[in-house]
Scaffold this active site. Structure first.
Site, mmCIF file in Angstrom:
data_model
loop_
_atom_site.group_PDB
_atom_site.id
_atom_site.type_symbol
_atom_site.label_atom_id
_atom_site.label_comp_id
_atom_site.label_asym_id
_atom_site.label_seq_id
_atom_site.Cartn_x
_atom_site.Cartn_y
_atom_site.Cartn_z
ATOM 1 N N ASN A 41 -37.731 -58.973 43.039
ATOM 2 C CA ASN A 41 -38.556 -58.485 41.941
ATOM 3 C C ASN A 41 -39.679 -57.634 42.578
ATOM 4 O OD1 ASN A 41 -40.956 -58.701 40.086
ATOM 5 N ND2 ASN A 41 -41.654 -60.547 41.035
ATOM 6 N N GLY A 42 -40.045 -56.582 42.095
ATOM 7 C CA GLY A 42 -41.022 -55.431 42.593
ATOM 8 C C GLY A 42 -40.129 -54.171 42.499
ATOM 9 N N ARG B 199 -41.154 -63.192 32.313
ATOM 10 C CA ARG B 199 -41.580 -62.436 33.067
ATOM 11 C C ARG B 199 -40.685 -61.264 32.913
ATOM 12 N NH1 ARG B 199 -44.474 -63.388 37.538
ATOM 13 N NH2 ARG B 199 -43.470 -61.977 38.905
ATOM 14 N N LYS C 203 -58.668 -54.400 17.772
ATOM 15 C CA LYS C 203 -58.462 -55.582 18.589
ATOM 16 C C LYS C 203 -59.203 -56.770 17.889
ATOM 17 C CE LYS C 203 -56.144 -55.147 20.130
ATOM 18 N NZ LYS C 203 -54.862 -54.231 20.696
ATOM 19 N N GLU D 160 -57.813 -57.708 14.181
ATOM 20 C CA GLU D 160 -56.238 -58.236 14.686
ATOM 21 C C GLU D 160 -56.447 -59.973 14.819
ATOM 22 O OE1 GLU D 160 -53.013 -55.732 16.554
ATOM 23 O OE2 GLU D 160 -54.817 -55.955 17.582
ATOM 24 N N HIS E 248 -72.771 -40.039 7.503
ATOM 25 C CA HIS E 248 -72.083 -39.504 6.507
ATOM 26 C C HIS E 248 -71.479 -40.608 5.548
ATOM 27 C CE1 HIS E 248 -72.655 -35.437 7.628
ATOM 28 N NE2 HIS E 248 -71.760 -35.873 8.821
ATOM 29 N N TRP F 43 -36.754 -57.302 34.127
ATOM 30 C CA TRP F 43 -37.493 -56.697 33.227
ATOM 31 C C TRP F 43 -37.201 -55.247 33.950
ATOM 32 C CZ3 TRP F 43 -39.755 -56.442 28.889
ATOM 33 C CH2 TRP F 43 -40.560 -55.490 28.407
ATOM 34 N N GLU G 20 -59.791 -48.583 18.565
ATOM 35 C CA GLU G 20 -59.072 -49.706 19.105
ATOM 36 C C GLU G 20 -59.878 -50.935 19.430
ATOM 37 O OE1 GLU G 20 -56.153 -50.417 19.588
ATOM 38 O OE2 GLU G 20 -56.167 -51.944 21.290
ATOM 39 N N LYS H 92 -45.401 -58.587 17.001
ATOM 40 C CA LYS H 92 -45.483 -57.799 18.272
ATOM 41 C C LYS H 92 -44.818 -56.345 18.275
ATOM 42 C CE LYS H 92 -46.785 -57.190 22.761
ATOM 43 N NZ LYS H 92 -47.988 -57.102 22.851
ATOM 44 N N CYS I 159 -40.260 -58.957 37.039
ATOM 45 C CA CYS I 159 -39.135 -59.826 36.928
ATOM 46 C C CYS I 159 -39.310 -61.217 37.472
ATOM 47 C CB CYS I 159 -37.832 -59.299 37.946
ATOM 48 S SG CYS I 159 -37.368 -57.731 37.401
HETATM 49 C C1 G6P Z 1 -47.328 -53.858 15.915
HETATM 50 C C2 G6P Z 1 -48.101 -54.401 16.844
HETATM 51 C C3 G6P Z 1 -49.372 -53.538 17.750
HETATM 52 C C4 G6P Z 1 -48.649 -52.492 18.126
HETATM 53 C C5 G6P Z 1 -47.831 -51.510 17.104
HETATM 54 C C6 G6P Z 1 -46.991 -50.446 17.704
HETATM 55 O O1 G6P Z 1 -48.190 -53.459 14.699
HETATM 56 O O2 G6P Z 1 -48.786 -55.718 16.312
HETATM 57 O O3 G6P Z 1 -49.990 -54.276 18.647
HETATM 58 O O4 G6P Z 1 -49.796 -51.598 18.557
HETATM 59 O O5 G6P Z 1 -46.796 -52.547 16.634
HETATM 60 O O6 G6P Z 1 -46.333 -50.959 18.586
HETATM 61 P P1 G6P Z 1 -45.405 -50.171 19.930
HETATM 62 O O7 G6P Z 1 -44.469 -51.135 20.289
HETATM 63 O O8 G6P Z 1 -44.768 -48.898 19.218
HETATM 64 O O9 G6P Z 1 -46.202 -49.582 20.820
#
Ligand code: G6P
Length: 602
Positions: A100-101, A27, A481, A484, A500, A74, A477, A597, A2
């Site tokens: 916050n905490g 935050r 990454k 992306e 294969h 948050w 992953e 996001k 937060c």
């Molecule tokens: C979007 C984001 C990814 C994320 C995916 C699932 O594609 O760009 O980074 O992994 O959504 O998001 P979630 O909020 O369900 O983990």
């Protein structure tokens, strides 16, 4: 995470607090509030939603004040509602607190206060604080004594700021959560982070754990736990507000990669007992999963990779489990029976495909659990139960710290499910390794050679990532990454599948990342030899003294740990490689093209 802020001495305290909250919204951003002190006493404005919603309401009322505190939230305890928003007040409404905490002993303090007749109305851990101050004031303590004595009763991590009716003073303290003092010419400020007040002053005092501050328009005094006064240096910052939000990092992504140790400490706080080798999950007491026969995970993107990792952890413990891409789950519903537990893994809790699949599981009468980072999210509200990963807000589109926190949360969940539903004995070594993980990530980040590796391989045609068992989702992953944020072609495979098909693509300009997790090293050595025989450069992600590291062209070193957790360390190296590659190519790292996001459409 937060954000808190405070201001004393300015005629413009109200707009200053609102500006501060706006600058701290990174935050946390599910609710916000301020408490201000003016001629008429203490006024509190707080509500669910963004800081801009609060600001609009406050501006309509146009209050004036010279002292106040503010908060952007948050959620960690209780959903984002008007009632759970900070500041929190005591029974008389004369004490207001922002926090916050996490106050770990709040349940015990809450029952004690309720037994003594206090009315606590929110679901937060914070609300106990103003009531404890009220108790001490009733007993005749001064406001400062009441604040100090209250803080002495708290366990956990906190940065707190308090105002009391009738005084133009702010009281504040920190232990485990950040708090910075801003020294202005006519006004003084406090905040979780410098951007909150940077446009008013660049002179700051970084407070240390255990410091208590009493601040008014004329100055401030800092004392330590034992009551002795302390002088802390006043430093001048020369960053812009945006630089400060990123904590001096060029990108949120790098900041969030380096925040992983802190995020994981929050993830596991109060959930593991390394001495007993046990896992305690707040929403799932022992025996909660006794009837579970099978687990189905539903997720998208990076969260799907965390789900695949969890499948392996459950399989290692004898629990049948599968991971489904949420979009595929709805297309062809897999068989289930009433003892199937469905776990939606979603950082945001708002991904449309995942929500649809969870809805489908609910319609079939299955028990659903959301593993998410956002307390008030749709997934958390839709599922029967939730388990929060507590990673704090993540701004970079590419998920980094939330992936690590998802895996560790899922590891704890897997241990709980296996203990409840099979004859699996809780493993002390596993739980101890979880506890050591944040420190190990710190050392991986400090010593990583991912940047020189990124420079060395920056003009490659394609990048491949291979791993077995729990290293397979890490390979997937790692590739995700890299593609992306760098827009380079990258693919992840199960190491055994290389021969294969993908091996046909391996050349001297296709580096292959070979991820070893300790449980499968011998077979990864043979994979490495297969790649090297085709002139493919090998970048191993393995302990420095391992056989595979000796064979590879470059090794991204990870310390030895429990094989179930080694993938988390390996993944941090791959995050750093992706980051440095994208940085060399000057990509829009925090906001890669075409990506969002949170994808809230099907
Ligand atoms: C979007 C984001 C990814 C994320 C995916 C699932 O594609 O760009 O980074 O992994 O959504 O998001 P979630 O909020 O369900 O983990």
């Amino acid at each position: 995470m937060c954000g808190i802020t405070a201001c004393v001495g300015s005629e413009r305290t109200v707009p200053t607090l609102l500006t501060g909250l706006d600058n701290l919204e990174y935050r946390g951003y599910d609710s916000a509030g301020i408490a201000i002190q003016n001629g008429d006493g203490l006024s509190v404005f707080k509500q669910e939603g963004k800081v801009s919603d609060l600001a609009e309401r406050v501006r309509r009322r146009d209050p004036t004040a010279t002292t106040g505190i503010g908060h952007t939230r948050w959620s960690t305890h209780g959903p984002p509602t008007d009632g759970n928003a900070h500041p929190h007040t005591d029974c008389t409404g004369e004490i207001a607190i922002v926090h916050n905490g996490i106050i770990e002993n709040y349940a015990q303090l809450r029952s004690m206060l309720k037994a003594r007749g206090h009315e606590l109305t929110s679901a937060t851990d914070t609300e106990v604080v103003p009531h404890l101050v009220e108790e001490r004031l009733d007993q005749g303590a001064t406001t400062f004594e009441a604040f100090k004595d209250t803080v002495d009763q708290l366990e956990g991590s906190y940065a707190l700021a308090m105002v009391a009716e009738g005084g133009d003073t702010v009281y504040a303290t920190r232990d485990g959560s950040p708090l910075v003092l801003g020294v202005g010419e006519e006004a003084n400020f406090l905040a979780s982070d410098v951007p909150a007040f940077l446009e008013f002053t660049g002179n700051v005092v970084y407070l240390e754990n255990g410091d208590t501050v009493v601040m008014d328009a004329d100055g401030y005094e800092i004392s330590h736990r034992d009551g002795a006064s302390i002088e802390r240096p006043v430093r001048e910052v020369d960053w812009t507000a945006e630089d400060a939000e990123k904590g001096g990092f060029d990108h949120y992504m790098l900041k969030e990669i380096t925040e992983q140790p802190t995020a994981l400490r929050q993830t596991i706080r109060g959930r593991i007992d390394p001495d007993r080798g046990s896992v305690e999950l707040e929403t799932f007491p022992d025996g909660s999963f006794a009837d579970v026969e099978r687990v189905q995970f539903i997720a998208c993107g990076t969260s799907y990779h965390a789900a695949l990792y969890a499948v392996q952890i459950l399989s290692n413990r004898g629990v049948p489990a599968d991971a489904f891409l949420a979009s595929e789950y709805t297309a062809g519903v897999p068989p289930t029976d009433e003892d199937t537990l469905v776990v939606g893994v979603t950082q945001s809790g708002e991904t449309a495909d995942t929500l649809n699949a969870l809805e489908m599981a609910r319609e079939r009468g299955l028990e659903t659990v959301a593993v998410t980072n956002v307390i008030g999210s749709t997934a958390a509200r839709t599922c029967d139960e939730s388990l929060f990963i507590r990673a704090g807000p993540e701004i970079g589109v590419a998920a980094t710290k939330t992936f690590s926190s998802q895996i560790v949360t899922l590891c704890c969940l897997a241990e709980r499910i296996a203990t409840d539903s099979t004859d699996h004995c809780p493993s002390e070594t596993f739980v101890q390794a979880i506890e050591e993980l944040p420190g190990m990530i710190e050392s991986v980040i400090d010593r990583s050679t991912a940047e020189p590796a990124a420079i060395a391989y920056s003009d490659s045609d394609s990048y491949f990532f291979v791993g077995r068992n729990e290293a397979r989702p890490v390979a997937l992953e790692g590739a995700l990454k890299l593609k992306e944020i760098s827009y380079e072609h990258a693919e992840g495979f199960a190491a055994g599948e290389l021969k294969h098909g993908p091996l046909a693509l391996v050349t001297e300009s296709t580096p292959v990342f070979a991820i070893a997790t300790g449980s499968n090293e011998e077979r990864m050595v043979s994979t490495t030899e297969e790649i090297r025989a085709r002139d493919g450069p090998v970048i191993s992600v393995a302990p420095a003294d391992s056989e595979i590291a000796a064979l590879a062209d470059h090794n991204l070193a990870v310390p030895e740990t429990h094989p179930d957790l080694a993938g988390v360390l390996a993944n941090v190296q791959l995050q750093l490689f992706a980051y440095h590659t994208a940085s060399l190519l000057d990509r829009a790292i925090d906001k890669p093209r075409n990506l969002a996001k949170s994808v809230t459409v099907e």
